[in-house]
Design an enzyme around this catalytic site. Structure first.
Site, PDB file in Angstrom:
ATOM      1  N   ARG A   2     -16.554 -25.613 -56.191  1.00 56.39           N
ATOM      2  CA  ARG A   2     -16.397 -26.373 -54.945  1.00 56.39           C
ATOM      3  C   ARG A   2     -16.602 -27.871 -55.172  1.00 56.39           C
ATOM      4  O   ARG A   2     -15.880 -28.705 -54.628  1.00 56.39           O
ATOM      5  CB  ARG A   2     -17.385 -25.878 -53.890  1.00 56.39           C
ATOM      6  CG  ARG A   2     -17.278 -26.635 -52.569  1.00 56.39           C
ATOM      7  CD  ARG A   2     -18.327 -26.179 -51.573  1.00 56.39           C
ATOM      8  NE  ARG A   2     -18.177 -26.875 -50.305  1.00 56.39           N
ATOM      9  CZ  ARG A   2     -18.704 -28.056 -50.034  1.00 56.39           C
ATOM     10  NH1 ARG A   2     -19.415 -28.689 -50.949  1.00 56.39           N
ATOM     11  NH2 ARG A   2     -18.513 -28.613 -48.852  1.00 56.39           N
ATOM     12  N   TYR A  25     -15.808 -15.024 -61.668  1.00 56.03           N
ATOM     13  CA  TYR A  25     -14.591 -15.616 -62.243  1.00 56.03           C
ATOM     14  C   TYR A  25     -14.959 -16.921 -62.951  1.00 56.03           C
ATOM     15  O   TYR A  25     -16.016 -17.506 -62.681  1.00 56.03           O
ATOM     16  CB  TYR A  25     -13.515 -15.857 -61.170  1.00 56.03           C
ATOM     17  CG  TYR A  25     -13.984 -16.520 -59.890  1.00 56.03           C
ATOM     18  CD1 TYR A  25     -14.120 -17.899 -59.799  1.00 56.03           C
ATOM     19  CD2 TYR A  25     -14.290 -15.759 -58.763  1.00 56.03           C
ATOM     20  CE1 TYR A  25     -14.528 -18.503 -58.618  1.00 56.03           C
ATOM     21  CE2 TYR A  25     -14.708 -16.356 -57.581  1.00 56.03           C
ATOM     22  CZ  TYR A  25     -14.819 -17.728 -57.514  1.00 56.03           C
ATOM     23  OH  TYR A  25     -15.235 -18.322 -56.344  1.00 56.03           O
ATOM     24  N   ASP A  28     -14.277 -24.119 -41.233  1.00 54.58           N
ATOM     25  CA  ASP A  28     -15.400 -23.266 -40.831  1.00 54.58           C
ATOM     26  C   ASP A  28     -15.873 -23.566 -39.411  1.00 54.58           C
ATOM     27  O   ASP A  28     -16.385 -22.674 -38.728  1.00 54.58           O
ATOM     28  CB  ASP A  28     -16.589 -23.464 -41.788  1.00 54.58           C
ATOM     29  CG  ASP A  28     -16.417 -22.697 -43.091  1.00 54.58           C
ATOM     30  OD1 ASP A  28     -15.347 -22.077 -43.279  1.00 54.58           O
ATOM     31  OD2 ASP A  28     -17.343 -22.718 -43.919  1.00 54.58           O
TER      32      ASP A  28
HETATM   33  C1  LIG Z   1     -23.038 -27.942 -49.500  1.00 51.37           C
HETATM   34  C2  LIG Z   1     -22.039 -26.808 -49.365  1.00 51.37           C
HETATM   35  C3  LIG Z   1     -21.876 -25.899 -50.428  1.00 51.37           C
HETATM   36  C4  LIG Z   1     -20.977 -24.834 -50.310  1.00 51.37           C
HETATM   37  N1  LIG Z   1     -20.828 -23.982 -51.362  1.00 51.37           N
HETATM   38  C5  LIG Z   1     -19.928 -22.977 -51.288  1.00 51.37           C
HETATM   39  C6  LIG Z   1     -19.726 -22.090 -52.395  1.00 51.37           C
HETATM   40  O1  LIG Z   1     -20.392 -22.190 -53.411  1.00 51.37           O
HETATM   41  N2  LIG Z   1     -18.797 -21.095 -52.291  1.00 51.37           N
HETATM   42  C7  LIG Z   1     -18.065 -20.930 -51.141  1.00 51.37           C
HETATM   43  O2  LIG Z   1     -17.221 -20.019 -51.072  1.00 51.37           O
HETATM   44  N3  LIG Z   1     -18.231 -21.752 -50.078  1.00 51.37           N
HETATM   45  C8  LIG Z   1     -19.143 -22.764 -50.125  1.00 51.37           C
HETATM   46  N4  LIG Z   1     -19.315 -23.594 -49.047  1.00 51.37           N
HETATM   47  C9  LIG Z   1     -18.485 -23.354 -47.845  1.00 51.37           C
HETATM   48  C10 LIG Z   1     -17.057 -23.798 -48.077  1.00 51.37           C
HETATM   49  O3  LIG Z   1     -17.016 -25.147 -48.505  1.00 51.37           O
HETATM   50  C11 LIG Z   1     -16.317 -23.654 -46.768  1.00 51.37           C
HETATM   51  O4  LIG Z   1     -16.390 -22.301 -46.335  1.00 51.37           O
HETATM   52  C12 LIG Z   1     -14.840 -23.984 -46.864  1.00 51.37           C
HETATM   53  O5  LIG Z   1     -14.540 -24.869 -47.901  1.00 51.37           O
HETATM   54  C13 LIG Z   1     -14.364 -24.611 -45.542  1.00 51.37           C
HETATM   55  O6  LIG Z   1     -14.872 -25.929 -45.526  1.00 51.37           O
HETATM   56  P1  LIG Z   1     -15.051 -26.880 -44.285  1.00 51.37           P
HETATM   57  O7  LIG Z   1     -14.447 -28.183 -44.673  1.00 51.37           O
HETATM   58  O8  LIG Z   1     -14.625 -26.245 -43.032  1.00 51.37           O
HETATM   59  O9  LIG Z   1     -16.648 -27.061 -44.180  1.00 51.37           O
HETATM   60  P2  LIG Z   1     -17.705 -27.510 -45.266  1.00 51.37           P
HETATM   61  O10 LIG Z   1     -17.137 -27.500 -46.624  1.00 51.37           O
HETATM   62  O11 LIG Z   1     -18.921 -26.720 -44.976  1.00 51.37           O
HETATM   63  O12 LIG Z   1     -17.987 -29.051 -44.907  1.00 51.37           O
HETATM   64  C14 LIG Z   1     -18.606 -29.485 -43.715  1.00 51.37           C
HETATM   65  C15 LIG Z   1     -19.127 -30.908 -43.923  1.00 51.37           C
HETATM   66  O13 LIG Z   1     -19.541 -31.447 -42.661  1.00 51.37           O
HETATM   67  C16 LIG Z   1     -20.730 -32.197 -42.830  1.00 51.37           C
HETATM   68  N5  LIG Z   1     -21.407 -32.280 -41.515  1.00 51.37           N
HETATM   69  C17 LIG Z   1     -22.000 -31.269 -40.828  1.00 51.37           C
HETATM   70  N6  LIG Z   1     -22.469 -31.729 -39.639  1.00 51.37           N
HETATM   71  C18 LIG Z   1     -22.159 -33.052 -39.564  1.00 51.37           C
HETATM   72  C19 LIG Z   1     -22.361 -34.074 -38.568  1.00 51.37           C
HETATM   73  N7  LIG Z   1     -22.967 -33.826 -37.398  1.00 51.37           N
HETATM   74  N8  LIG Z   1     -21.927 -35.329 -38.827  1.00 51.37           N
HETATM   75  C20 LIG Z   1     -21.300 -35.605 -40.009  1.00 51.37           C
HETATM   76  N9  LIG Z   1     -21.078 -34.675 -40.984  1.00 51.37           N
HETATM   77  C21 LIG Z   1     -21.489 -33.415 -40.761  1.00 51.37           C
HETATM   78  C22 LIG Z   1     -21.472 -31.390 -43.892  1.00 51.37           C
HETATM   79  O14 LIG Z   1     -22.458 -32.173 -44.534  1.00 51.37           O
HETATM   80  C23 LIG Z   1     -20.335 -30.977 -44.832  1.00 51.37           C
HETATM   81  O15 LIG Z   1     -20.100 -31.933 -45.840  1.00 51.37           O
HETATM   82  C24 LIG Z   1     -20.222 -24.661 -49.103  1.00 51.37           C
HETATM   83  C25 LIG Z   1     -20.385 -25.576 -48.045  1.00 51.37           C
HETATM   84  C26 LIG Z   1     -21.275 -26.652 -48.167  1.00 51.37           C
HETATM   85  C27 LIG Z   1     -21.434 -27.655 -47.027  1.00 51.37           C
END
Ligand SMILES: Cc1cc2nc3c(=O)[nH]c(=O)nc-3n(C[C@H](O)[C@H](O)[C@H](O)COP(=O)(O)OP(=O)(O)OC[C@H]3O[C@@H](n4cnc5c(N)ncnc54)[C@H](O)[C@@H]3O)c2cc1C
Length: 407
Positions: free
Chosen positions: A112, A230, A307
């Site tokens: 990631r 993997y 998410d």
């Molecule tokens: C630190 C971290 C590690 C992860 N590790 C894994 C993993 O190892 N394997 C896996 O399958 N999935 C992992 N995930 C989940 C995966 O990234 C997500 O399921 C997928 O990529 C969808 O991502 P997304 O962009 O919707 O949300 P995310 O990737 O969760 O990103 C959300 C972002 O929003 C930021 N945020 C939250 N609230 C606020 C706010 N109020 N103001 C400003 N910013 C905010 C967070 O800091 C984060 O950077 C992880 C997520 C995070 C945050």
């Protein structure tokens, strides 16, 4: 000093995760001014492996990122499916060249942090994207023709009397992950809930792993648990995840895990699976939280993505993929419907919701199938053994065969 990047057409994205950064790049490519607000002051290399199935690759290719991703990815030859009774595969789903020819894009796996690093570098190089790290979205309001945001400095040592920043723009996109502020506090929607499943994760040097496992995705099925592994980091490192049905007693939703309790949980599994699980000297555990399908993702000029919209169990390996698909669709609709933002956001939701919810249901169904026991598990294994391997892949054509319209 308070920074402000207000302008009437600017799109604000909360969250510089995989979905938020991809959305910013897709919007910038369509000449939209974007500000990404991220609470972390530094994007540290946390997390472990993610799958980048063929349905994501066209979006990443169109963004010109394929070459930058190549040193970080691995392309497993196949998914080998074993059970807790034996390390002889009950099924092998071909990936590699076969998947690439079938879907026009490879099935890749990546850490990631490497994916986020490539997206972040591209975002930093895009003149149209303003990144505000260390800034948390606290509240937002909207009128018929604008949004107004309240932002705060997210660093722990920030003086609580520091004045809030205010910004205005055309739309707010909540890409702020499973605990989304936009979803809960701003749109008033139901939060994600603990699913009763924990993910134990570790990443180790690939050189420590028996040769047999280095070029495949391994999936081990068993009663109330399964294991996935993997290669990542261009094949240099190896990602291991054990997914277990259990209660969650800690206060934080992630933290260090008890290695010996984990190994004990798998004591009856085949020796080669236990050998893999014994390789990491430490593990981290994550409470898996998910949402129910059926809630709206859009309210006027506010919209959710990734998410924040549809957090799902990682049992279809599509969490990042759905966020990337969402990002492409969001940018396309905002571009095509620039004169009526609420309408463009509704069109985005109408295009994406059925597909994302179908994947959520697939993840739940995999949960039941992977964790079967007794006669049901024996029947499952019999069916898997009897199906030709390409047919196992063909069942997922609707998922992996997705392309952005016009691609
Ligand atoms: C630190 C971290 C590690 C992860 N590790 C894994 C993993 O190892 N394997 C896996 O399958 N999935 C992992 N995930 C989940 C995966 O990234 C997500 O399921 C997928 O990529 C969808 O991502 P997304 O962009 O919707 O949300 P995310 O990737 O969760 O990103 C959300 C972002 O929003 C930021 N945020 C939250 N609230 C606020 C706010 N109020 N103001 C400003 N910013 C905010 C967070 O800091 C984060 O950077 C992880 C997520 C995070 C945050």
């Amino acid at each position: 000093m308070a920074q402000s990047h207000s302008d009437a057409n600017r799109i604000f994205i909360a969250g510089a995760g995989i979905g938020g950064l991809t959305a910013a790049l897709c919007l910038s490519r369509r000449s939209r001014a974007v500000t990404v607000i991220e609470q972390a002051s530094e994007l540290r290399p946390v997390g472990s492996g993610l799958q980048l199935p063929p349905n994501t690759m066209q979006v990443l290719r169109d963004l010109g990122l394929e070459d930058a991703l190549l040193p970080h990815v691995a392309a497993p030859r196949a998914i080998e499916v074993m059970t807790w009774r034996s390390d002889t595969p009950v099924a092998e789903i071909p990936l590699g060249k076969i998947a690439e020819e079938r879907y026009g894009a490879p099935y890749l796996v990546i850490h990631r942090a490497d994916l986020q690093g490539v997206l972040l570098k591209a975002a930093r190089a895009s003149a149209g994207i303003t990144l505000r790290l260390g800034t948390r979205l606290r509240a937002a309001a909207q009128s018929a023709d604008a949004i107004k945001l309240e932002l705060e400095h997210a660093a722990e040592d920030t003086d609580p009397d520091t004045p809030l920043d205010h910004d205005t723009g055309a739309a707010l996109i909540g890409a702020d992950g499973v605990w989304s502020t936009v979803r809960r506090r701003i749109m008033g929607l139901r939060a994600a809930a603990f699913s009763g499943r924990t993910a134990y994760r570790a990443v180790i040097p690939a050189s420590e792993v028996p040769e047999r496992w280095r070029n495949v995705t391994g999936l081990w099925l068993g009663p109330r648990a399964h294991v996935v592994h993997y290669p990542v980091a261009g094949g240099e490192r190896f990602n291991l995840v054990a997914l277990v049905e259990e209660d969650w007693q800690e206060e934080a939703w992630s933290g260090p895990a008890d290695r010996s309790a984990l190994l004990d949980r798998f004591r009856d599994w085949p020796g080669s699976c236990r050998e893999l699980l014994s390789l990491p000297s430490s593990w981290l555990k994550w409470a898996l939280c998910s949402m129910d399908p059926g809630t709206s993702w859009v309210d006027g000029r506010f919209a959710l993505l990734g998410d924040a919209a549809h957090a799902m169990l990682p049992f279809a390996a599509q969490g990042a993929a759905m966020a990337i698909e969402d990002a492409e669709a969001l940018a396309r609709h905002l571009d095509q419907g620039a004169s009526d933002v609420p309408r463009a956001l509704r069109a985005y939701e109408a295009e994406r919701q059925d597909r994302a919810e179908r994947v959520m249901r697939l993840a739940r169904s995999n949960d039941r199938i992977y964790h079967m026991s007794g006669p049901l598990a024996l029947a499952r294994d019999l069916v898997m053994r009897s199906l030709p391997s390409e047919r196992l892949l063909a069942r997922l054509d609707w998922l992996y065969g997705w392309r952005p319209p016009g691609a």
